[in-house]
Design an enzyme around this catalytic site. Structure first.
Site, mmCIF file in Angstrom:
data_model
loop_
_atom_site.group_PDB
_atom_site.id
_atom_site.type_symbol
_atom_site.label_atom_id
_atom_site.label_comp_id
_atom_site.label_asym_id
_atom_site.label_seq_id
_atom_site.Cartn_x
_atom_site.Cartn_y
_atom_site.Cartn_z
ATOM 1 C CG HIS A 1 -2.115 -0.885 1.079
ATOM 2 N ND1 HIS A 1 -2.074 -2.215 1.428
ATOM 3 C CD2 HIS A 1 -3.371 -0.663 0.620
ATOM 4 C CE1 HIS A 1 -3.259 -2.769 1.190
ATOM 5 N NE2 HIS A 1 -4.060 -1.848 0.698
ATOM 6 C CE LYS B 1 -3.906 -0.555 4.737
ATOM 7 N NZ LYS B 1 -5.214 0.053 5.066
#
Length: 255
Positions: free
Chosen positions: A144, A148
């Site tokens: 990600h 995040k």
């Protein structure tokens, strides 16, 4: 016209939700919950508030892409004033997950760590492959963007849960989320869930099944966050017509 409320309106997903809801002729954006400044333009008639009770009062259904504390407050408000809620917040603790269950006793509640149709199908495939290839080692890697805040991702943990279910295992007893040093050989039942972070990667999940001489990898890559906002909107449209209960994105799309 379905009146939609958003919790998490100031985040990345909130901006996509606002855009997609305003583009949908079956929906109106009734209310958005904000903790700080809302930078995305909304119609003049949309209520902007930090009062969760008002969010629940004004909406026919609420979509939540926020933080665990906000989701907790939303569940508490829904328990007092039942309304359908679609929850996509990740990183929930056990108390917050229990609140979702309590809310589902008085309202339709749909919870999924990932609102993608592709991930919904991938979960079922992972469970099936795990049950059929019992001698294969299971390793899950998720990637990600740098912003995040939780790791591993909620989606990776959900995929691990489906893999464990396919094997008849308790994930809490077999999950490994890091390896370093002289750790010894890999155990037969362990399911590894590893997290990578960097750049602007929307989301990529790989579930690998590895054996001597061969392996299978199941991959899902999200290239746009609208995959998730549109999936949540689809779920919300479905949820408003359902009885009280606890649902997943798989229920909404009939998988």
């Amino acid at each position: 016209m379905i009146k939609v409320g958003i919790v998490g309106s100031t985040g990345r997903m909130g901006a996509h939700l606002i855009k997609n809801i305003l583009e949908d002729e079956d929906l109106s954006l009734a209310v958005v919950h904000v903790f700080d400044e809302l930078k995305t333009k909304v119609p003049d008639e949309t209520l902007i508030t930090n009062d969760m009770d008002k969010v629940v009062k004004e909406a026919d259904v609420i979509i939540d892409f926020s933080a665990p504390a906000a989701t907790e407050a939303l569940c508490e408000a829904v328990i007092k004033n039942p309304k359908p809620i679609v929850i996509a917040t990740t990183g929930l603790n056990e108390h917050q997950k229990n609140l979702l269950v309590e809310a589902s006793k008085v309202a339709p509640v749909l919870y999924s760590s990932n609102m993608s149709v592709g991930i919904a199908l991938l979960k079922q495939l992972v469970k099936e492959v795990a049950s059929k290839l019992k001698d294969f080692d299971i390793e899950i890697v998720e990637m990600h963007h740098r912003h995040k805040v939780d790791a591993p991702s909620g989606t990776a943990l959900t995929l691990a849960e489906f893999a464990a279910e396919g094997r008849g295992l308790d994930l809490d007893k077999v999950r490994v989320s890091g390896r370093d040093g002289q750790i010894g050989p890999r155990s037969k039942d362990e399911i590894a869930v590893m997290a990578l972070r960097g750049g602007d990667i929307v989301g990529r999940h790989t579930v690998g099944f590895y054996n001597d001489g061969e392996y299978i990898e199941l991959n899902h890559t999200a290239t746009s966050r609208e995959t998730f906002s549109k999936g949540a909107i689809r779920a919300a449209k479905w949820l408003v017509n359902q009885p009280n209960g606890f649902y997943s994105i798989n229920d909404a799309i009939g998988i």
